[in-house]
Design a protein around this motif. Structure first.
Motif, PDB file in Angstrom:
ATOM      1  N   LEU A   1      41.840  46.731  35.040  1.00  0.00           N
ATOM      2  CA  LEU A   1      41.446  48.042  34.568  1.00  0.00           C
ATOM      3  C   LEU A   1      40.988  48.858  35.764  1.00  0.00           C
ATOM      4  O   LEU A   1      40.239  48.362  36.607  1.00  0.00           O
ATOM      5  CB  LEU A   1      40.306  47.907  33.563  1.00  0.00           C
ATOM      6  CG  LEU A   1      39.662  49.185  33.048  1.00  0.00           C
ATOM      7  CD1 LEU A   1      39.240  48.992  31.603  1.00  0.00           C
ATOM      8  CD2 LEU A   1      38.480  49.618  33.887  1.00  0.00           C
ATOM      9  N   THR A   2      41.425  50.114  35.834  1.00  0.00           N
ATOM     10  CA  THR A   2      40.935  51.046  36.845  1.00  0.00           C
ATOM     11  C   THR A   2      40.130  52.119  36.147  1.00  0.00           C
ATOM     12  O   THR A   2      40.636  52.812  35.249  1.00  0.00           O
ATOM     13  CB  THR A   2      42.089  51.689  37.641  1.00  0.00           C
ATOM     14  OG1 THR A   2      42.847  50.646  38.262  1.00  0.00           O
ATOM     15  CG2 THR A   2      41.565  52.638  38.704  1.00  0.00           C
ATOM     16  N   ASP A   3      38.866  52.252  36.537  1.00  0.00           N
ATOM     17  CA  ASP A   3      37.984  53.263  35.975  1.00  0.00           C
ATOM     18  C   ASP A   3      38.441  54.627  36.496  1.00  0.00           C
ATOM     19  O   ASP A   3      38.439  54.856  37.704  1.00  0.00           O
ATOM     20  CB  ASP A   3      36.549  52.987  36.409  1.00  0.00           C
ATOM     21  CG  ASP A   3      35.541  53.961  35.826  1.00  0.00           C
ATOM     22  OD1 ASP A   3      35.890  55.140  35.601  1.00  0.00           O
ATOM     23  OD2 ASP A   3      34.387  53.544  35.612  1.00  0.00           O
ATOM     24  N   PRO A   4      38.838  55.540  35.592  1.00  0.00           N
ATOM     25  CA  PRO A   4      39.368  56.826  36.059  1.00  0.00           C
ATOM     26  C   PRO A   4      38.331  57.696  36.767  1.00  0.00           C
ATOM     27  O   PRO A   4      38.687  58.550  37.571  1.00  0.00           O
ATOM     28  CB  PRO A   4      39.870  57.497  34.783  1.00  0.00           C
ATOM     29  CG  PRO A   4      39.152  56.824  33.671  1.00  0.00           C
ATOM     30  CD  PRO A   4      38.833  55.429  34.140  1.00  0.00           C
ATOM     31  N   SER A   5      37.051  57.490  36.509  1.00  0.00           N
ATOM     32  CA  SER A   5      36.039  58.340  37.125  1.00  0.00           C
ATOM     33  C   SER A   5      35.606  57.846  38.505  1.00  0.00           C
ATOM     34  O   SER A   5      35.186  58.645  39.337  1.00  0.00           O
ATOM     35  CB  SER A   5      34.822  58.486  36.205  1.00  0.00           C
ATOM     36  OG  SER A   5      34.251  57.235  35.942  1.00  0.00           O
TER      37      SER A   5
ATOM     38  N   THR B   1      38.130  48.933  40.264  1.00  0.00           N
ATOM     39  CA  THR B   1      38.989  48.068  39.458  1.00  0.00           C
ATOM     40  C   THR B   1      38.192  46.884  38.938  1.00  0.00           C
ATOM     41  O   THR B   1      37.281  46.389  39.600  1.00  0.00           O
ATOM     42  CB  THR B   1      40.205  47.575  40.261  1.00  0.00           C
ATOM     43  OG1 THR B   1      39.748  46.877  41.419  1.00  0.00           O
ATOM     44  CG2 THR B   1      41.098  48.736  40.676  1.00  0.00           C
ATOM     45  N   PHE B   2      38.555  46.446  37.736  1.00  0.00           N
ATOM     46  CA  PHE B   2      37.864  45.357  37.058  1.00  0.00           C
ATOM     47  C   PHE B   2      38.884  44.401  36.471  1.00  0.00           C
ATOM     48  O   PHE B   2      39.928  44.838  35.976  1.00  0.00           O
ATOM     49  CB  PHE B   2      37.002  45.898  35.906  1.00  0.00           C
ATOM     50  CG  PHE B   2      35.894  46.814  36.332  1.00  0.00           C
ATOM     51  CD1 PHE B   2      34.615  46.341  36.477  1.00  0.00           C
ATOM     52  CD2 PHE B   2      36.142  48.162  36.570  1.00  0.00           C
ATOM     53  CE1 PHE B   2      33.582  47.185  36.856  1.00  0.00           C
ATOM     54  CE2 PHE B   2      35.129  49.020  36.954  1.00  0.00           C
ATOM     55  CZ  PHE B   2      33.838  48.527  37.103  1.00  0.00           C
ATOM     56  N   ASP B   3      38.577  43.090  36.501  1.00  0.00           N
ATOM     57  CA  ASP B   3      39.384  42.133  35.757  1.00  0.00           C
ATOM     58  C   ASP B   3      39.200  42.444  34.278  1.00  0.00           C
ATOM     59  O   ASP B   3      38.081  42.706  33.826  1.00  0.00           O
ATOM     60  CB  ASP B   3      38.942  40.695  36.048  1.00  0.00           C
ATOM     61  CG  ASP B   3      39.292  40.265  37.459  1.00  0.00           C
ATOM     62  OD1 ASP B   3      40.361  40.662  37.959  1.00  0.00           O
ATOM     63  OD2 ASP B   3      38.491  39.531  38.069  1.00  0.00           O
ATOM     64  N   ALA B   4      40.287  42.429  33.528  1.00  0.00           N
ATOM     65  CA  ALA B   4      40.234  42.772  32.112  1.00  0.00           C
ATOM     66  C   ALA B   4      41.270  41.959  31.342  1.00  0.00           C
ATOM     67  O   ALA B   4      42.311  42.484  30.932  1.00  0.00           O
ATOM     68  CB  ALA B   4      40.455  44.267  31.918  1.00  0.00           C
ATOM     69  N   PRO B   5      41.007  40.654  31.149  1.00  0.00           N
ATOM     70  CA  PRO B   5      41.971  39.849  30.395  1.00  0.00           C
ATOM     71  C   PRO B   5      42.127  40.367  28.964  1.00  0.00           C
ATOM     72  O   PRO B   5      41.157  40.776  28.334  1.00  0.00           O
ATOM     73  CB  PRO B   5      41.373  38.452  30.422  1.00  0.00           C
ATOM     74  CG  PRO B   5      39.964  38.598  30.849  1.00  0.00           C
ATOM     75  CD  PRO B   5      39.837  39.908  31.549  1.00  0.00           C
ATOM     76  N   VAL B   6      43.370  40.350  28.495  1.00  0.00           N
ATOM     77  CA  VAL B   6      43.704  40.822  27.154  1.00  0.00           C
ATOM     78  C   VAL B   6      44.221  39.622  26.360  1.00  0.00           C
ATOM     79  O   VAL B   6      45.130  38.924  26.805  1.00  0.00           O
ATOM     80  CB  VAL B   6      44.782  41.928  27.215  1.00  0.00           C
ATOM     81  CG1 VAL B   6      45.227  42.325  25.814  1.00  0.00           C
ATOM     82  CG2 VAL B   6      44.260  43.137  27.984  1.00  0.00           C
TER      83      VAL B   6
ATOM     84  N   THR C   1      31.351  43.432  36.654  1.00  0.00           N
ATOM     85  CA  THR C   1      31.306  43.912  38.035  1.00  0.00           C
ATOM     86  C   THR C   1      32.716  44.182  38.542  1.00  0.00           C
ATOM     87  O   THR C   1      33.660  43.498  38.160  1.00  0.00           O
ATOM     88  CB  THR C   1      30.620  42.884  38.958  1.00  0.00           C
ATOM     89  OG1 THR C   1      31.289  41.641  38.855  1.00  0.00           O
ATOM     90  CG2 THR C   1      29.153  42.701  38.566  1.00  0.00           C
ATOM     91  N   PRO C   2      32.847  45.167  39.432  1.00  0.00           N
ATOM     92  CA  PRO C   2      34.179  45.484  39.973  1.00  0.00           C
ATOM     93  C   PRO C   2      34.743  44.357  40.816  1.00  0.00           C
ATOM     94  O   PRO C   2      34.006  43.507  41.336  1.00  0.00           O
ATOM     95  CB  PRO C   2      33.934  46.719  40.855  1.00  0.00           C
ATOM     96  CG  PRO C   2      32.571  47.200  40.549  1.00  0.00           C
ATOM     97  CD  PRO C   2      31.822  46.063  39.933  1.00  0.00           C
ATOM     98  N   ARG C   3      36.050  44.377  40.961  1.00  0.00           N
ATOM     99  CA  ARG C   3      36.737  43.433  41.849  1.00  0.00           C
ATOM    100  C   ARG C   3      36.431  43.820  43.283  1.00  0.00           C
ATOM    101  O   ARG C   3      36.174  44.968  43.589  1.00  0.00           O
ATOM    102  CB  ARG C   3      38.253  43.501  41.636  1.00  0.00           C
ATOM    103  CG  ARG C   3      38.680  43.153  40.233  1.00  0.00           C
ATOM    104  CD  ARG C   3      40.136  43.382  40.045  1.00  0.00           C
ATOM    105  NE  ARG C   3      40.840  42.200  40.535  1.00  0.00           N
ATOM    106  CZ  ARG C   3      42.138  42.092  40.635  1.00  0.00           C
ATOM    107  NH1 ARG C   3      42.902  43.118  40.308  1.00  0.00           N
ATOM    108  NH2 ARG C   3      42.704  40.996  41.074  1.00  0.00           N
TER     109      ARG C   3
END
Length: 101
Positions: A66-70, A74-79, A98-100
């Protein structure tokens, strides 16, 4: 953060793999996950779940980022895929605290 949403996959975007499971492109999982998060937090993040085909099987986990648009962080975001019924499925997104690096 854990988010779930029912996401109907379009049969035209699905394929059948050699294992007889329907599959969808990683980009479809990215779109479903981003939409789920947008419903929860009001902002649509950028999600990258790769370009590989993903089996529509309950319990399948797709490693996404996931990339925070603001902030651009970037963050790990398993789906996790669940509730598979033909080409319909739900996604649950768990975003790291926490961010990568």
């Amino acid at each position: 953060m854990l988010v779930s949403v029912l996401s109907a996959g379009a049969l035209a975007g699905c394929t059948v793999s050699a294992s007889s499971n329907l599959t969808v492109p990683g980009s479809d999982i990215s779109d479903s996950a981003a939409g789920a998060l947008e419903e929860q937090i009001g902002i649509r993040p950028e999600m990258d779940c790769g370009d590989d085909q993903v089996d529509l099987v309950d319990g399948t986990v797709v490693d996404c980022v996931l990339t925070d648009p603001s902030t651009g962080s970037t963050f790990d975001a398993p789906v996790t895929i669940s509730g598979v019924d033909g080409s319909e499925y739900r996604v649950s997104v768990e975003v790291a605290d926490t961010p990568r690096e």
